[in-house]
Design an enzyme around this catalytic site. Structure first.
Site, PDB file in Angstrom:
ATOM      1  N   GLU A 289       0.738  -1.199   0.057  1.00 48.32           N
ATOM      2  CA  GLU A 289      -0.011   0.063   0.051  1.00 48.32           C
ATOM      3  C   GLU A 289       0.774   1.312   0.022  1.00 48.32           C
ATOM      4  O   GLU A 289       1.342   1.762   0.908  1.00 48.32           O
ATOM      5  CB  GLU A 289      -1.082   0.096   1.241  1.00 48.32           C
ATOM      6  CG  GLU A 289      -2.121  -0.943   0.977  1.00 48.32           C
ATOM      7  CD  GLU A 289      -2.976  -1.064   2.276  1.00 48.32           C
ATOM      8  OE1 GLU A 289      -2.996  -0.041   3.157  1.00 48.32           O
ATOM      9  OE2 GLU A 289      -4.269  -1.497   2.105  1.00 48.32           O
ATOM     10  N   GLU A 376      -6.316  -7.333  -0.532  1.00 49.47           N
ATOM     11  CA  GLU A 376      -6.819  -7.074   0.731  1.00 49.47           C
ATOM     12  C   GLU A 376      -8.210  -6.351   0.939  1.00 49.47           C
ATOM     13  O   GLU A 376      -8.329  -5.368   0.083  1.00 49.47           O
ATOM     14  CB  GLU A 376      -5.728  -5.935   1.329  1.00 49.47           C
ATOM     15  CG  GLU A 376      -6.001  -6.037   2.996  1.00 49.47           C
ATOM     16  CD  GLU A 376      -4.673  -5.124   3.442  1.00 49.47           C
ATOM     17  OE1 GLU A 376      -3.467  -5.359   3.118  1.00 49.47           O
ATOM     18  OE2 GLU A 376      -5.060  -4.143   4.082  1.00 49.47           O
TER      19      GLU A 376
END
Length: 450
Positions: A289, A376
């Site tokens: 991320e 995710e």
């Protein structure tokens, strides 16, 4: 060269029992176009059209047109070039799905605000009208040339994966949507659930798990940068267990500022690619991320360096690329994608925080030709559910969207704790057998894996 010719067998059924409407168009050549409502949302619905070439010659272009009542409008579409004139909508192929070989299919989807169903539908200019809807709609995904086996492990069934257009296909060319779970940050897990072979095979057999994500923490204390030997051993255990269990495994460089440690990432992925890149099980994820930093100046150059290291030893396994703003800005990445083959892009969501506006970013990326992988997600707030709250209706909208677009996913996270996204409750054994230990959003996740 043969164009798609349809006879007049289109049915406009409205919303039938169960919230499904069907419009089927069957040409004399047995090619087929299908419109179906896949979900009734009250004030709108999602449709999908599939064009299948069952002729013996290629179809070099396709175009679907229809009208909607004035009370309804297409608000989004994907996998097609949309043009609008009043209530008349035209959907044409984009570059990657324009030519259909004999037996091949392509699909596009659209989101309608309102409840009015399409009328005056044509495919390549041929009108189709009248007739009842078919009892069983034709399949909306292309059948493989050789049907994959229905038994065996996921890897035995699908083998080597590849990117095909904006989706994932297996060795026979059939579309694949992998569903599974992610580990906790391996440096912070309360017990080695993700590293246990018995637990992995239990999830495969009882949850229908097809893929596990090894979220190897990089930056925090106790993670890769401070204890590389331990972190690498955890990841390699998960890889080896996945090979034994016959499931796919995502090797995740779980970092937020990976560009600051590019040389370590290049060395890590280069080494693992040399030793495991020959296996069909492995999927690489070099950047979990990224923060709100530049795609073109920061993240993309990092990906180019790591992908180059992987491709030096592994020419074909899929690489999933993190995108800006905690892997949400896939539309930004779509404007300047990384050059290469078998590359996908990461989209993360948490359903209490992220809704239709983030899916619109995903739609924009798909229209631009990107293949997405949701590595995710959670039915919670973006903090993973510290308040324990679940937002299941919005999570279901995400599940429906991923299914419609063939987007694979791994849900966050395999661990014990009070957060909504901890899948297990206290006392869960490390070896599996968790039927009575599901916690938080776990029942929803497991139901959607099955």
């Amino acid at each position: 060269m043969r164009t798609l010719r349809l006879v007049t067998t289109l049915a406009v059924a409205g919303l039938l029992a169960g919230g499904v409407a069907v419009v089927a168009a069957t040409p004399a050549s047995a090619a087929r176009a299908v419109f179906s409502v896949t979900n009734n949302w009250g004030n709108g619905y999602q449709g999908q059209v599939t064009v299948t070439n069952d002729t013996s010659a290629p179809i070099t272009s396709w175009r679907v047109e229809f009208d909607l009542p004035s009370s309804s409008a297409v608000s989004q579409s994907w996998n097609a070039q949309q043009t609008t004139s009043g209530s008349h909508y035209t959907f044409a192929n984009v570059s990657w799905n324009g030519t259909l070989a004999a037996g091949a299919s392509t699909s596009f989807g659209f989101l309608v605000n309102g409840t009015g169903t399409p009328v005056n539908c044509t495919v390549n200019g041929a009108s189709c009208a009248g007739g009842p809807p078919p009892t069983t709609p034709p399949p909306t995904t292309p059948p493989p040339t050789t049907p994959p086996p229905t038994t065996g492990t996921p890897v035995e069934r699908h083998g080597q994966l590849r990117v095909c257009g904006t989706t994932m296909c297996d060795r026979s060319g059939a579309r694949v949507q992998l569903r599974g779970i992610s580990s906790m940050w391996l440096n912070w897990e309360t017990a080695p659930y993700a590293e246990n072979l018995s637990a992995l095979t239990w999830m495969r057999d009882n949850w229908n798990l097809q893929v596990i994500r090894a979220a190897m923490g990089v930056e925090p204390a106790g993670a890769y940068l401070s204890d590389p030997a331990k972190a690498r051993a955890q990841v390699e255990t998960i890889i080896n267990n996945a090979v034994t269990a016959g499931v796919y495994v995502i090797v995740d460089w779980h970092a937020h500022e990976a560009q600051n440690n590019q040389s370590q990432a290049v060395a890590f992925f280069g080494d693992l690619a040399r030793r495991y890149g020959h296996l069909p099980n492995v999927i690489w994820e070099p950047y979990n991320e990224p923060l709100q930093v530049s795609w073109t100046n920061v993240i993309k150059p990092y990906h180019q360096a790591v992908v180059s290291a992987i491709r030096a030893a592994d020419p074909d396994n899929i690489v999933v690329l993190g995108t800006p703003t905690w892997s949400q800005d896939v539309d930004v990445a779509a404007a300047s994608p990384v050059t290469g083959t078998n590359l996908m892009y990461t989209l993360h969501f948490y359903s209490c925080t992220h809704g239709a506006s983030l899916r619109a970013k995903g739609d924009a990326a798909i229209r631009a030709g990107l293949a997405l992988f949701v590595t995710e997600w959670g039915a919670s707030n973006a903090d993973g559910g510290l308040d324990g709250r679940s937002c299941l209706p919005e999570a279901q909208s995400w599940i429906d969207w991923m299914k419609a677009n063939g987007i694979s996913w791994t849900a966050w996270k395999l661990d014990v704790g009070t957060d909504t996204t901890n899948l297990l409750s206290p006392g869960a054994p490390v070896t599996g057998g968790w039927t009575n230990y599901l916690h938080g959003h776990a029942p929803f996740v497991v139901a959607n894996m099955r």
